[in-house]
Design an enzyme around this catalytic site. Sequence first.
Site, PDB file in Angstrom:
ATOM      1  N   ASP A   1    -102.502 -39.097  36.004  1.00 23.35           N
ATOM      2  CA  ASP A   1    -101.372 -38.441  36.672  1.00 23.35           C
ATOM      3  C   ASP A   1    -100.915 -37.179  35.960  1.00 23.35           C
ATOM      4  O   ASP A   1    -100.777 -36.121  36.569  1.00 23.35           O
ATOM      5  CB  ASP A   1    -100.183 -39.406  36.782  1.00 23.35           C
ATOM      6  CG  ASP A   1    -100.461 -40.532  37.766  1.00 23.35           C
ATOM      7  OD1 ASP A   1    -101.476 -40.450  38.484  1.00 23.35           O
ATOM      8  OD2 ASP A   1     -99.667 -41.484  37.809  1.00 23.35           O
TER       9      ASP A   1
ATOM     10  N   ARG B   1     -88.514 -43.940  25.872  1.00 25.36           N
ATOM     11  CA  ARG B   1     -88.302 -42.795  26.766  1.00 25.36           C
ATOM     12  C   ARG B   1     -87.298 -41.774  26.237  1.00 25.36           C
ATOM     13  O   ARG B   1     -87.571 -40.573  26.265  1.00 25.36           O
ATOM     14  CB  ARG B   1     -87.902 -43.260  28.182  1.00 25.36           C
ATOM     15  CG  ARG B   1     -88.956 -44.078  28.903  1.00 25.36           C
ATOM     16  CD  ARG B   1     -90.332 -43.515  28.775  1.00 25.36           C
ATOM     17  NE  ARG B   1     -91.302 -44.182  29.638  1.00 25.36           N
ATOM     18  CZ  ARG B   1     -92.603 -44.039  29.522  1.00 25.36           C
ATOM     19  NH1 ARG B   1     -93.105 -43.262  28.571  1.00 25.36           N
ATOM     20  NH2 ARG B   1     -93.423 -44.661  30.328  1.00 25.36           N
TER      21      ARG B   1
ATOM     22  N   ASP C   1     -88.443 -45.165  34.652  1.00 24.60           N
ATOM     23  CA  ASP C   1     -88.707 -44.155  33.640  1.00 24.60           C
ATOM     24  C   ASP C   1     -88.211 -42.763  34.037  1.00 24.60           C
ATOM     25  O   ASP C   1     -87.743 -42.003  33.202  1.00 24.60           O
ATOM     26  CB  ASP C   1     -90.200 -44.136  33.281  1.00 24.60           C
ATOM     27  CG  ASP C   1     -90.601 -45.390  32.508  1.00 24.60           C
ATOM     28  OD1 ASP C   1     -89.734 -45.897  31.762  1.00 24.60           O
ATOM     29  OD2 ASP C   1     -91.738 -45.860  32.647  1.00 24.60           O
TER      30      ASP C   1
ATOM     31  N   SER D   1    -100.611 -50.637  35.785  1.00 23.48           N
ATOM     32  CA  SER D   1     -99.847 -49.558  35.167  1.00 23.48           C
ATOM     33  C   SER D   1     -99.452 -50.070  33.786  1.00 23.48           C
ATOM     34  O   SER D   1     -98.715 -51.044  33.663  1.00 23.48           O
ATOM     35  CB  SER D   1     -98.615 -49.247  36.017  1.00 23.48           C
ATOM     36  OG  SER D   1     -97.772 -48.389  35.293  1.00 23.48           O
TER      37      SER D   1
HETATM   38  N1  ARG Z   1     -90.478 -52.287  33.730  1.00 21.43           N
HETATM   39  C1  ARG Z   1     -90.459 -51.807  32.381  1.00 21.43           C
HETATM   40  C2  ARG Z   1     -89.317 -50.871  32.156  1.00 21.43           C
HETATM   41  O1  ARG Z   1     -88.768 -50.400  33.106  1.00 21.43           O
HETATM   42  C3  ARG Z   1     -91.766 -51.211  31.972  1.00 21.43           C
HETATM   43  C4  ARG Z   1     -92.121 -49.921  32.637  1.00 21.43           C
HETATM   44  C5  ARG Z   1     -93.446 -49.498  32.179  1.00 21.43           C
HETATM   45  N2  ARG Z   1     -93.803 -48.202  32.636  1.00 21.43           N
HETATM   46  C6  ARG Z   1     -94.986 -47.939  33.141  1.00 21.43           C
HETATM   47  N3  ARG Z   1     -95.231 -46.709  33.439  1.00 21.43           N
HETATM   48  N4  ARG Z   1     -95.874 -48.866  33.362  1.00 21.43           N
HETATM   49  O2  ARG Z   1     -88.967 -50.577  31.049  1.00 21.43           O
END
Ligand code: ARG
Length: 427
Positions: free
Chosen positions: A16, A96, A125, A177
């Site tokens: 991506d 993040r 995110d 993912s």
């Molecule tokens: N659901 C988790 C969170 O919101 C993990 C997100 C993981 N991100 C990803 N791009 N797979 O913190």
Amino acid sequence: MNEPSRIALAYSGGLDTSVMIPWLRENYGAEVVAVVADVGQRDDFEAVRRKALDTGAEECRVLDLQEPFAGDYIFPALRAGAAYESRYLLGTALARPLIAAAQVRVARETGCDALAHGCTGKGNDQVRFELAYQALAPQMTIVAPWREWEISSREDAIAYAGERGIPVPASTDRPYSIDQNLWHTSFEGGVLEDPGVQAPDDVYDMTVDPADAPDEAAEVEIGFEAGRPVSLHGEEMAPVDLVDALNGIAGRHGVGRVDLVENRVVGMKSRGVYETPAGTVLSEALADLRSLTLDHATTSFLEDVSSRYGELVYRGKWFTPLRDSLDAFVESAHRNVTGTVTVRLYRGSCLPVARTSPDSLYREDLATFGEDAVYDHADAAGFIRLWGLSSRVYAGVHADRWKSAGAPRTAEAGGRSDGNGARAAVG
Ligand code: ARG
């Protein structure tokens, strides 16, 4: 909104964000500075850097952020006892704001006027990145290609990449993912999207299946100072090394897996599988040490703070005055949470089995079942009479309230013995 001319992109080297480099150039006519944050994911950063440049980035900066990640993000959250919805130890959510902060820093250094990230419009995110951007660089433009472009599937992205000669990661990649860093690996998507289906064995990355873990338990002794982990088996260790070492040990014993359904910020539920081996051990150990060193009122208040802290981190509110204030309370509350905890790891379980502290509030002379000289049993009588005063007053007014409590179950009572009869029919 001004059209950006130079954009700092949070870059991972995945499909991506790789496709985003030419897309940003073509659609904004802007230069792209790729910012790669090393938060402990096991990547070949030189290859990532080369890929960014090959794909059309003007410049690529790789930043080693592992130390600030461990010391300024992971450990404060650990000390706060933070977990989202009681179970998720926030590995992605904690990284993040740090990645965003590093990105803002590079953007300023390289003369960028915009910030871009590779998150979709459906996840958490995007919220975390953009809340951090707004707190740290409110004047910069935010670009979120996933919310703008026509690309809507992996196939689209592969086609877009193919037309521009961008190498596509091998399709042997696991179809999830994945987000990985020092603290955890998370998996979403693919077959995991059905919460009724068990996660396949190939999901896991940092932990062995507890069923395949050694039949011999391992013990780890963790030292804490003021609520921060400082040593393993008596040997002082820097935060990154300690987490890294503990990930290895706990992972080999199948400790740290969580499989759950969580409530995302944008509203939908999502199924996630997480591995947080060191985090799980450290959380258990620290909770155990608190039990030895904190009074009940502080512990109870901390439980509320833990849950608020977890929610705040999950929801992207890292750079806020509330987080500062919560940290101040948590730090003060942990002034004396110092000592060691021995944790036994065995086939996925993680049990504190011994603890010591120079600041222990535990007094054997008070707690003993043996003979003691310091506690007068007779004092308990007056205390309990006062503690029960409200119960006696209530009983005087509502004598029948718990009339049948303690009665054995009978068929006539419809299987219930609390005097309320059979369960009301639903519908
Ligand atoms: N659901 C988790 C969170 O919101 C993990 C997100 C993981 N991100 C990803 N791009 N797979 O913190």
